[in-house]
Design a protein around this motif. Structure first.
Motif, PDB file in Angstrom:
ATOM      1  N   VAL A  19     -10.668  27.574  33.163  1.00  0.00           N
ATOM      2  CA  VAL A  19     -10.016  26.369  32.371  1.00  0.00           C
ATOM      3  C   VAL A  19      -8.875  26.774  31.652  1.00  0.00           C
ATOM      4  O   VAL A  19      -8.898  27.881  31.136  1.00  0.00           O
ATOM      5  CB  VAL A  19     -11.033  25.770  31.117  1.00  0.00           C
ATOM      6  CG1 VAL A  19     -10.334  24.853  30.173  1.00  0.00           C
ATOM      7  CG2 VAL A  19     -12.217  25.063  31.966  1.00  0.00           C
ATOM      8  N   THR A  20      -7.889  26.151  31.742  1.00  0.00           N
ATOM      9  CA  THR A  20      -6.418  26.463  31.219  1.00  0.00           C
ATOM     10  C   THR A  20      -6.429  25.433  29.781  1.00  0.00           C
ATOM     11  O   THR A  20      -6.172  24.193  29.754  1.00  0.00           O
ATOM     12  CB  THR A  20      -5.289  25.963  32.104  1.00  0.00           C
ATOM     13  OG1 THR A  20      -5.222  26.754  33.153  1.00  0.00           O
ATOM     14  CG2 THR A  20      -3.953  26.193  31.356  1.00  0.00           C
ATOM     15  N   ALA A  21      -6.889  26.165  28.750  1.00  0.00           N
ATOM     16  CA  ALA A  21      -6.794  25.526  27.579  1.00  0.00           C
ATOM     17  C   ALA A  21      -5.587  25.361  26.630  1.00  0.00           C
ATOM     18  O   ALA A  21      -5.221  24.354  26.049  1.00  0.00           O
ATOM     19  CB  ALA A  21      -7.923  26.452  26.604  1.00  0.00           C
ATOM     20  N   LEU A  22      -4.558  26.404  26.954  1.00  0.00           N
ATOM     21  CA  LEU A  22      -3.202  26.353  26.439  1.00  0.00           C
ATOM     22  C   LEU A  22      -2.333  26.547  27.456  1.00  0.00           C
ATOM     23  O   LEU A  22      -2.389  27.745  28.303  1.00  0.00           O
ATOM     24  CB  LEU A  22      -3.027  27.324  25.319  1.00  0.00           C
ATOM     25  CG  LEU A  22      -3.946  27.288  23.985  1.00  0.00           C
ATOM     26  CD1 LEU A  22      -3.499  28.080  23.098  1.00  0.00           C
ATOM     27  CD2 LEU A  22      -3.651  25.629  23.489  1.00  0.00           C
ATOM     28  N   ASP A  23      -1.315  25.791  27.789  1.00  0.00           N
ATOM     29  CA  ASP A  23      -0.284  25.767  28.866  1.00  0.00           C
ATOM     30  C   ASP A  23       1.110  25.975  28.550  1.00  0.00           C
ATOM     31  O   ASP A  23       1.589  24.855  28.601  1.00  0.00           O
ATOM     32  CB  ASP A  23      -0.549  24.622  29.839  1.00  0.00           C
ATOM     33  CG  ASP A  23       0.146  24.684  31.233  1.00  0.00           C
ATOM     34  OD1 ASP A  23       0.491  25.674  31.427  1.00  0.00           O
ATOM     35  OD2 ASP A  23      -0.055  23.626  31.703  1.00  0.00           O
ATOM     36  N   GLY A  24       1.472  27.208  28.067  1.00  0.00           N
ATOM     37  CA  GLY A  24       2.796  27.298  27.625  1.00  0.00           C
ATOM     38  C   GLY A  24       3.145  26.739  26.490  1.00  0.00           C
ATOM     39  O   GLY A  24       4.345  26.369  26.317  1.00  0.00           O
ATOM     40  N   VAL A  25       2.277  26.814  25.181  1.00  0.00           N
ATOM     41  CA  VAL A  25       2.672  26.177  23.975  1.00  0.00           C
ATOM     42  C   VAL A  25       3.685  27.260  23.369  1.00  0.00           C
ATOM     43  O   VAL A  25       3.433  28.185  22.954  1.00  0.00           O
ATOM     44  CB  VAL A  25       1.559  25.763  23.140  1.00  0.00           C
ATOM     45  CG1 VAL A  25       1.838  25.543  21.871  1.00  0.00           C
ATOM     46  CG2 VAL A  25       0.392  25.082  23.863  1.00  0.00           C
ATOM     47  N   THR A  26       4.784  26.396  22.948  1.00  0.00           N
ATOM     48  CA  THR A  26       5.835  27.125  21.966  1.00  0.00           C
ATOM     49  C   THR A  26       6.139  26.244  20.858  1.00  0.00           C
ATOM     50  O   THR A  26       6.490  25.300  21.018  1.00  0.00           O
ATOM     51  CB  THR A  26       7.118  27.190  22.767  1.00  0.00           C
ATOM     52  OG1 THR A  26       6.985  28.264  24.001  1.00  0.00           O
ATOM     53  CG2 THR A  26       8.411  27.685  21.994  1.00  0.00           C
ATOM     54  N   LEU A  27       5.665  26.748  19.667  1.00  0.00           N
ATOM     55  CA  LEU A  27       6.078  26.172  18.434  1.00  0.00           C
ATOM     56  C   LEU A  27       6.718  27.090  17.222  1.00  0.00           C
ATOM     57  O   LEU A  27       6.352  28.078  17.430  1.00  0.00           O
ATOM     58  CB  LEU A  27       4.625  25.392  17.873  1.00  0.00           C
ATOM     59  CG  LEU A  27       4.053  24.279  18.493  1.00  0.00           C
ATOM     60  CD1 LEU A  27       2.851  24.127  17.851  1.00  0.00           C
ATOM     61  CD2 LEU A  27       5.054  23.238  18.050  1.00  0.00           C
ATOM     62  N   ALA A  28       7.372  26.532  16.260  1.00  0.00           N
ATOM     63  CA  ALA A  28       7.822  27.033  15.305  1.00  0.00           C
ATOM     64  C   ALA A  28       7.369  26.370  13.925  1.00  0.00           C
ATOM     65  O   ALA A  28       7.653  25.157  13.980  1.00  0.00           O
ATOM     66  CB  ALA A  28       9.285  27.393  15.079  1.00  0.00           C
ATOM     67  N   VAL A  29       6.556  27.033  13.371  1.00  0.00           N
ATOM     68  CA  VAL A  29       5.920  26.085  11.964  1.00  0.00           C
ATOM     69  C   VAL A  29       6.483  26.671  10.752  1.00  0.00           C
ATOM     70  O   VAL A  29       6.312  28.094  10.524  1.00  0.00           O
ATOM     71  CB  VAL A  29       4.408  26.086  12.073  1.00  0.00           C
ATOM     72  CG1 VAL A  29       3.949  25.377  10.867  1.00  0.00           C
ATOM     73  CG2 VAL A  29       3.921  25.815  13.437  1.00  0.00           C
ATOM     74  N   LEU A  48      -5.972  26.501  20.027  1.00  0.00           N
ATOM     75  CA  LEU A  48      -4.326  26.789  19.215  1.00  0.00           C
ATOM     76  C   LEU A  48      -4.707  27.689  17.956  1.00  0.00           C
ATOM     77  O   LEU A  48      -4.165  28.581  17.444  1.00  0.00           O
ATOM     78  CB  LEU A  48      -3.542  25.572  19.238  1.00  0.00           C
ATOM     79  CG  LEU A  48      -2.200  25.955  18.751  1.00  0.00           C
ATOM     80  CD1 LEU A  48      -1.338  26.734  19.873  1.00  0.00           C
ATOM     81  CD2 LEU A  48      -1.526  24.655  18.305  1.00  0.00           C
ATOM     82  N   LEU A  49      -5.533  26.830  17.090  1.00  0.00           N
ATOM     83  CA  LEU A  49      -6.196  27.551  15.798  1.00  0.00           C
ATOM     84  C   LEU A  49      -6.576  28.974  15.932  1.00  0.00           C
ATOM     85  O   LEU A  49      -6.469  29.782  15.145  1.00  0.00           O
ATOM     86  CB  LEU A  49      -6.875  26.681  14.975  1.00  0.00           C
ATOM     87  CG  LEU A  49      -6.330  25.696  13.806  1.00  0.00           C
ATOM     88  CD1 LEU A  49      -5.157  25.020  14.452  1.00  0.00           C
ATOM     89  CD2 LEU A  49      -7.270  25.116  13.148  1.00  0.00           C
TER      90      LEU A  49
END
Length: 249
Positions: A19-29, A48-49
């Motif tokens: 299972v691919t749960a995250l697929d290239g997530v890019t974020l700046a918080v 993600l968390l």
């Protein structure tokens, strides 16, 4: 600031259950921002968390806190920055210990611990004063075992405990899902107040669209491990609740 750079997470790679749960997530918080994460079950929100908290190691990509790469840093070592409140109100407290002792452990969460918890009169007053802000009357019961309280009471205290040390990141994983509406409303008001007072970088997962619409200054929707919508403060303010509901239509 939290930076996620091209985060991928694949569970059971090479197996039929992959299972691919995250697929290239890019974020700046940004520091002090309050991000609300929404999306269907299985969209990657909790993974993600978990990656931010260090509970799950990404398959690839980098996790950066204030310029420091923490990708390989263990969860217990990230606790110097990160506090987390889970869906289950029973997860964040020690039921056999008193409310006061739970708060003392929370205050020592990122410090070396001796054999005794140790509670001074000044600390007792501090705990009473903080608990009194909830308006639940629990400040008079701080010697009572935590396990005797309701789920809503324990969740509210868990939130207060999350800021007893030098936490700068607060992760809220559906903190009201198991609560009645009145308790849920108190939890959300308390979380919002604490995020503002302590300038916490806060990320909330919720399935409650009204809460997603009301709280936070950024709204992100995930689907199939990707960020598919990302609304800044101005766009979120202009968003109507009915518009948000249509995202799930």
């Amino acid at each position: 600031m939290i930076q996620l750079n091209a985060i991928h997470k694949v569970f059971n790679p090479g197996e039929p259950t992959q299972v691919t749960a995250l697929d290239g997530v890019t974020l700046a918080v940004e520091t002090g921002s309050f991000v609300v994460l929404v999306g269907a079950n299985g969209s990657g929100k909790t993974t993600l968390l978990n990656v931010i908290a260090g509970a799950v190691l990404p398959s690839s990509g980098a996790v950066v806190f204030d310029g420091a790469d923490v990708t390989r840093l263990a969860e217990h070592r990230r606790s110097r920055w990160v506090a987390r409140v889970f869906q289950n109100p029973l997860s964040g407290t020690a039921p056999e210990l008193s409310i006061l002792d739970n708060f003392r452990l929370a205050a020592l969460r990122t410090s070396p611990k001796g054999l005794r918890i140790g509670v001074s009169d000044s600390f007792r007053r501090l705990v009473r004063d903080r608990i009194a802000t909830l308006g639940m009357g629990l400040e008079a019961k701080i010697d009572q075992p935590m396990g005797t309280l309701s789920g809503g009471q324990r969740q509210a205290l868990t939130l207060l405990m999350s800021v007893m040390d030098k936490t700068s990141i607060l992760l809220l994983d559906e903190p009201t899902a198991a609560l009645d509406p009145r308790s849920a409303a108190l939890i959300m008001r308390t979380a919002d107040h604490l995020a503002r007072e302590y300038r916490l970088t806060t990320i909330l997962i919720t399935h409650n669209l009204r809460d997603a619409h009301t709280y936070g200054n950024r709204l992100i929707m995930m689907s199939e491990g990707r960020v598919v919508r990302d609304l800044t403060a101005a766009a979120k303010t202009a968003l109507q609740l009915a518009d948000l509901a249509e995202w799930f239509g």
